[in-house]
Design a protein around this motif. Structure first.
Motif, PDB file in Angstrom:
ATOM      1  N   VAL A 199       0.848  -1.196   0.000  1.00 37.70           N
ATOM      2  CA  VAL A 199       0.000   0.000   0.000  1.00 37.70           C
ATOM      3  C   VAL A 199       0.883   1.246   0.000  1.00 37.70           C
ATOM      4  O   VAL A 199       1.856   1.336   0.749  1.00 37.70           O
ATOM      5  CB  VAL A 199      -0.938   0.006   1.229  1.00 37.70           C
ATOM      6  CG1 VAL A 199      -1.724   1.310   1.290  1.00 37.70           C
ATOM      7  CG2 VAL A 199      -1.890  -1.174   1.178  1.00 37.70           C
ATOM      8  N   ASP A 200       0.520   2.201  -0.868  1.00 42.08           N
ATOM      9  CA  ASP A 200       1.228   3.476  -0.897  1.00 42.08           C
ATOM     10  C   ASP A 200       0.258   4.569  -1.318  1.00 42.08           C
ATOM     11  O   ASP A 200      -0.959   4.344  -1.378  1.00 42.08           O
ATOM     12  CB  ASP A 200       2.448   3.419  -1.826  1.00 42.08           C
ATOM     13  CG  ASP A 200       2.092   3.025  -3.257  1.00 42.08           C
ATOM     14  OD1 ASP A 200       0.932   3.250  -3.681  1.00 42.08           O
ATOM     15  OD2 ASP A 200       2.968   2.512  -3.971  1.00 42.08           O
ATOM     16  N   GLY A 201       0.769   5.728  -1.637  1.00 42.47           N
ATOM     17  CA  GLY A 201      -0.086   6.851  -1.975  1.00 42.47           C
ATOM     18  C   GLY A 201      -0.853   6.684  -3.273  1.00 42.47           C
ATOM     19  O   GLY A 201      -1.813   7.420  -3.521  1.00 42.47           O
ATOM     20  N   ASP A 202      -0.461   5.735  -4.101  1.00 43.69           N
ATOM     21  CA  ASP A 202      -1.168   5.483  -5.358  1.00 43.69           C
ATOM     22  C   ASP A 202      -2.222   4.384  -5.225  1.00 43.69           C
ATOM     23  O   ASP A 202      -2.902   4.065  -6.210  1.00 43.69           O
ATOM     24  CB  ASP A 202      -0.171   5.095  -6.458  1.00 43.69           C
ATOM     25  CG  ASP A 202       0.779   6.232  -6.798  1.00 43.69           C
ATOM     26  OD1 ASP A 202       0.319   7.385  -6.795  1.00 43.69           O
ATOM     27  OD2 ASP A 202       1.968   5.954  -7.053  1.00 43.69           O
ATOM     28  N   SER A 203      -2.361   3.806  -4.052  1.00 45.04           N
ATOM     29  CA  SER A 203      -3.289   2.683  -3.870  1.00 45.04           C
ATOM     30  C   SER A 203      -4.730   3.176  -3.846  1.00 45.04           C
ATOM     31  O   SER A 203      -5.043   4.251  -3.334  1.00 45.04           O
ATOM     32  CB  SER A 203      -2.982   1.951  -2.561  1.00 45.04           C
ATOM     33  OG  SER A 203      -1.669   1.404  -2.583  1.00 45.04           O
ATOM     34  N   VAL A 204      -5.616   2.336  -4.403  1.00 47.99           N
ATOM     35  CA  VAL A 204      -7.061   2.559  -4.333  1.00 47.99           C
ATOM     36  C   VAL A 204      -7.640   1.325  -3.668  1.00 47.99           C
ATOM     37  O   VAL A 204      -7.526   0.210  -4.196  1.00 47.99           O
ATOM     38  CB  VAL A 204      -7.682   2.772  -5.730  1.00 47.99           C
ATOM     39  CG1 VAL A 204      -9.183   3.017  -5.610  1.00 47.99           C
ATOM     40  CG2 VAL A 204      -7.006   3.938  -6.442  1.00 47.99           C
ATOM     41  N   TYR A 205      -8.242   1.514  -2.514  1.00 41.56           N
ATOM     42  CA  TYR A 205      -8.631   0.399  -1.640  1.00 41.56           C
ATOM     43  C   TYR A 205     -10.150   0.288  -1.573  1.00 41.56           C
ATOM     44  O   TYR A 205     -10.838   1.236  -1.176  1.00 41.56           O
ATOM     45  CB  TYR A 205      -8.054   0.641  -0.241  1.00 41.56           C
ATOM     46  CG  TYR A 205      -8.406  -0.408   0.784  1.00 41.56           C
ATOM     47  CD1 TYR A 205      -7.692  -1.597   0.858  1.00 41.56           C
ATOM     48  CD2 TYR A 205      -9.446  -0.202   1.693  1.00 41.56           C
ATOM     49  CE1 TYR A 205      -8.002  -2.553   1.807  1.00 41.56           C
ATOM     50  CE2 TYR A 205      -9.763  -1.156   2.640  1.00 41.56           C
ATOM     51  CZ  TYR A 205      -9.039  -2.335   2.699  1.00 41.56           C
ATOM     52  OH  TYR A 205      -9.358  -3.275   3.635  1.00 41.56           O
ATOM     53  N   LEU A 206     -10.678  -0.866  -1.961  1.00 35.50           N
ATOM     54  CA  LEU A 206     -12.115  -1.118  -1.887  1.00 35.50           C
ATOM     55  C   LEU A 206     -12.461  -1.722  -0.535  1.00 35.50           C
ATOM     56  O   LEU A 206     -11.932  -2.768  -0.153  1.00 35.50           O
ATOM     57  CB  LEU A 206     -12.555  -2.064  -3.002  1.00 35.50           C
ATOM     58  CG  LEU A 206     -14.050  -2.427  -3.017  1.00 35.50           C
ATOM     59  CD1 LEU A 206     -14.899  -1.201  -3.349  1.00 35.50           C
ATOM     60  CD2 LEU A 206     -14.334  -3.555  -4.002  1.00 35.50           C
ATOM     61  N   SER A 207     -13.377  -1.069   0.171  1.00 34.22           N
ATOM     62  CA  SER A 207     -13.840  -1.562   1.468  1.00 34.22           C
ATOM     63  C   SER A 207     -15.327  -1.894   1.357  1.00 34.22           C
ATOM     64  O   SER A 207     -16.167  -0.999   1.375  1.00 34.22           O
ATOM     65  CB  SER A 207     -13.613  -0.510   2.552  1.00 34.22           C
ATOM     66  OG  SER A 207     -14.007  -1.016   3.822  1.00 34.22           O
ATOM     67  N   PRO A 208     -15.679  -3.177   1.237  1.00 37.01           N
ATOM     68  CA  PRO A 208     -17.070  -3.546   1.009  1.00 37.01           C
ATOM     69  C   PRO A 208     -17.852  -3.900   2.266  1.00 37.01           C
ATOM     70  O   PRO A 208     -19.027  -4.247   2.185  1.00 37.01           O
ATOM     71  CB  PRO A 208     -16.933  -4.781   0.111  1.00 37.01           C
ATOM     72  CG  PRO A 208     -15.670  -5.429   0.573  1.00 37.01           C
ATOM     73  CD  PRO A 208     -14.770  -4.322   1.061  1.00 37.01           C
ATOM     74  N   ALA A 209     -17.224  -3.809   3.427  1.00 35.47           N
ATOM     75  CA  ALA A 209     -17.830  -4.315   4.663  1.00 35.47           C
ATOM     76  C   ALA A 209     -18.258  -3.169   5.573  1.00 35.47           C
ATOM     77  O   ALA A 209     -17.846  -2.020   5.397  1.00 35.47           O
ATOM     78  CB  ALA A 209     -16.833  -5.219   5.392  1.00 35.47           C
ATOM     79  N   PRO A 210     -19.083  -3.454   6.584  1.00 36.06           N
ATOM     80  CA  PRO A 210     -19.463  -2.413   7.554  1.00 36.06           C
ATOM     81  C   PRO A 210     -18.238  -1.853   8.269  1.00 36.06           C
ATOM     82  O   PRO A 210     -17.360  -2.604   8.700  1.00 36.06           O
ATOM     83  CB  PRO A 210     -20.387  -3.162   8.529  1.00 36.06           C
ATOM     84  CG  PRO A 210     -20.901  -4.332   7.754  1.00 36.06           C
ATOM     85  CD  PRO A 210     -19.784  -4.735   6.843  1.00 36.06           C
ATOM     86  N   LEU A 211     -18.202  -0.549   8.429  1.00 33.70           N
ATOM     87  CA  LEU A 211     -17.031   0.101   9.001  1.00 33.70           C
ATOM     88  C   LEU A 211     -16.924  -0.070  10.509  1.00 33.70           C
ATOM     89  O   LEU A 211     -15.885   0.255  11.096  1.00 33.70           O
ATOM     90  CB  LEU A 211     -17.040   1.591   8.651  1.00 33.70           C
ATOM     91  CG  LEU A 211     -16.833   1.891   7.163  1.00 33.70           C
ATOM     92  CD1 LEU A 211     -17.061   3.367   6.871  1.00 33.70           C
ATOM     93  CD2 LEU A 211     -15.434   1.469   6.712  1.00 33.70           C
ATOM     94  N   TYR A 212     -17.980  -0.577  11.154  1.00 32.94           N
ATOM     95  CA  TYR A 212     -17.867  -0.803  12.597  1.00 32.94           C
ATOM     96  C   TYR A 212     -17.049  -2.039  12.906  1.00 32.94           C
ATOM     97  O   TYR A 212     -16.695  -2.287  14.057  1.00 32.94           O
ATOM     98  CB  TYR A 212     -19.248  -0.886  13.265  1.00 32.94           C
ATOM     99  CG  TYR A 212     -20.150  -1.978  12.728  1.00 32.94           C
ATOM    100  CD1 TYR A 212     -19.966  -3.310  13.076  1.00 32.94           C
ATOM    101  CD2 TYR A 212     -21.208  -1.672  11.880  1.00 32.94           C
ATOM    102  CE1 TYR A 212     -20.789  -4.309  12.590  1.00 32.94           C
ATOM    103  CE2 TYR A 212     -22.047  -2.653  11.394  1.00 32.94           C
ATOM    104  CZ  TYR A 212     -21.834  -3.975  11.745  1.00 32.94           C
ATOM    105  OH  TYR A 212     -22.658  -4.969  11.256  1.00 32.94           O
TER     106      TYR A 212
END
Length: 520
Positions: A199-212
């Motif tokens: 992971v670095d400043g060019d990364s695009v991260y998909l988060s599909p789950a509840p944030l809690y």
């Protein structure tokens, strides 16, 4: 590193993109808004080591609340947005939250919390107007009164998640504050994200789950600390997840096995029409992944799947890449730190290949405690080796040091990556006047891995059948989050209890798992 650094160098870069709405939060906005909220907390009298809570759905404001706490030395407890008022009040009170941020979408429960959480001094509601929120101050109005500059001192705070115990009541997992500045970031998380996942400043991260949940929020905050972009889904949808990977050039994402199953069940045309070549790392954890599912995912996405086994407690972690996994199918990897230990019930170490309780070695001392429960904290330790602690999982090691999880020590249910503890459900059902005795456990579910099953011994005069099943499930829904409620209820004339009163649950559970891999 933290948002202020990236706000200075790339102010208009998206720190967050919401998956469905497309709303963008830039690094300038994330920095300024989290600064305003940090000042609000400070002016309300909250100081380093105090607690705040957030009770909200996946929302563009979620991350600024998290960063406000992290850059003002506070503990922030995310509360599941699906909890009932009683359940949410327990967590807010137990963590001793002095501030609570919620949303109009959770207004009904939030209003019930007004009297149930008397120690809360600051109550903010997102998306609200003054006339709509008795007892709460509209979030936007409150932020507007505070400066968009950092506090004079920005000690690094932490996230304190709750994880249920075998008694059924959730327990806060509390790590000591590091004493570092927020600008320095986490001494463990950021190096792991960089070295293991690239992971670095060019990364695009998909988060599909509840944030809690612990992993989604922690990973997202780490990506933002490093200057990447988070694409957060309001809720998971298999086809939408594939579309977002293509649209935003997603490089990293984290999933649970149920999500893989949903994606694999999409029509072949839907699966193949998306360009997924940007994806470099697909992290998965939280629940055992069936070997055939992982094999199909690697065949589809390529060797980008990486798996880890760890707990929110942070006492250890294993890791395995796709190439290794293909040579050690079913393994969750090798320890990244001190060696693992497999022990019997007496705490004695077992030879390679034998199954027992999995212990992580923490030679520098236990890195966590269960908030307000020292007995549970000490209960994780090996009696002969106080630096060894367990998450309660059972497994074995092979000759190469790869760990294979086989069962759970307790009868915890894992449904769609969510941990569900039977005792909490049993405690609710047994209070119903038509229930004499009850047992709750997991049964196979092709979609979620497991689903919640209850077996009830009716009280004298109560008639077993469909009508009683309907009433009991409705009763559960009044007192528990929907994910914890039984999907079905069977009935028995008498439950198998030993003379000591201990329920011999396996006699009830095993028939449902005939021909399937049993998880105890």
């Amino acid at each position: 590193m933290y948002p202020r650094v990236h706000a200075a160098t790339s102010p208009d870069k998206p720190a967050l993109i919401m998956g469905t709405s497309g709303e963008v939060v830039t690094y300038r906005e994330l920095d300024e808004r989290s600064c305003r909220l940090a000042h609000l907390f400070w002016d309300a009298g909250l100081r380093t080591g105090d607690h705040a809570a957030i009770f909200m759905e996946n929302h563009p404001r979620y991350f600024e609340v998290a960063w406000a706490a992290l850059r003002s030395g506070l503990y922030l407890t995310p509360v599941s947005s699906y909890l009932t008022a009683d359940e949410a009040a327990y967590v807010v009170n137990d963590c001793q939250a002095r501030a609570l941020v919620t949303s109009m979408a959770r207004r009904e429960v939030a209003e019930q919390l007004l009297t149930a959480t008397p120690a809360v001094e600051v109550r903010l509601m997102v998306d609200a107007a003054s006339a709509e929120t008795p007892g709460h101050e509209p979030y936007e109005d409150a932020l507007g009164r505070h400066p968009a500059v950092p506090l004079a001192d920005e000690p690094l705070g932490d996230l304190m998640f709750y994880s249920s115990g075998t008694t059924g009541r959730p327990k806060g997992i509390k790590r000591p504050l590091t004493g570092r500045r927020a600008s320095e970031g986490s001494p463990l998380l950021l190096p792991l994200l960089q070295s293991l996942y690239g992971v670095d400043g060019d990364s695009v991260y998909l988060s599909p789950a509840p944030l809690y949940h612990a992993a989604p929020l922690t990973f997202c905050a780490g990506v933002q600390a490093l200057g990447g972009t988070v694409v957060a889904m309001e809720r998971f949808d298999a086809a939408c997840a594939l579309e977002l990977i293509e649209r935003h050039g997603v490089t990293h994402g984290q999933f649970v096995p149920t999500m893989f199953v949903r994606m694999l069940k999409l029509p072949e045309e839907e699966r193949r029409r998306h360009d997924l070549t940007s994806l470099r790392v697909a992290v998965h954890a939280a629940a055992p992944c069936p070997v055939p599912v992982k094999e199909q995912m690697i065949a589809w996405w390529g060797p980008v799947l990486v798996e880890y086994y760890a707990g929110t407690e942070g006492n250890g972690v294993t890791f395995i890449r796709s190439e290794e996994w293909l040579d050690h199918r079913g393994s969750v990897g090798r320890s990244l730190g001190a060696p693992l230990h497999i022990c019997d019930e007496a705490g004695e170490e077992l030879p390679v290949g034998e199954t027992g309780l999995v212990y992580f070695d923490s030679p520098d001392g236990l890195p966590f405690e269960y908030h307000n429960d020292p007995g549970k904290t000490w209960g994780t330790l090996n009696p002969g080796h106080p630096s060894w602690s367990t998450l309660g999982d059972v497994g074995h090691l092979d000759e190469d040091g790869y760990l294979y999880l086989t069962d759970r020590q307790a009868y915890m249910i894992i449904s769609g990556g969510v941990n569900i503890y039977p005792q909490e459900i049993e405690n609710v059902l047994v209070m119903h006047p038509s229930v004499a005795d009850v047992a709750v456990f997991g049964v196979p579910d092709d979609d979620f891995g497991e689903q919640v099953k209850a077996v009830v011994q009716p009280a004298p005069g109560a008639e077993a059948g469909a009508e009683l099943q309907r009433r009991l499930i409705a009763y559960c829904r009044e007192h528990l989050a929907a994910v914890k409620c039984p999907k079905s209820i069977d009935f028995a004339a008498e439950l198998p209890r030993l003379p000591t009163g201990k329920l011999y649950k396996r006699l009830l559970r095993d028939p449902y798992w005939e021909g399937r891999q049993v998880r105890i």
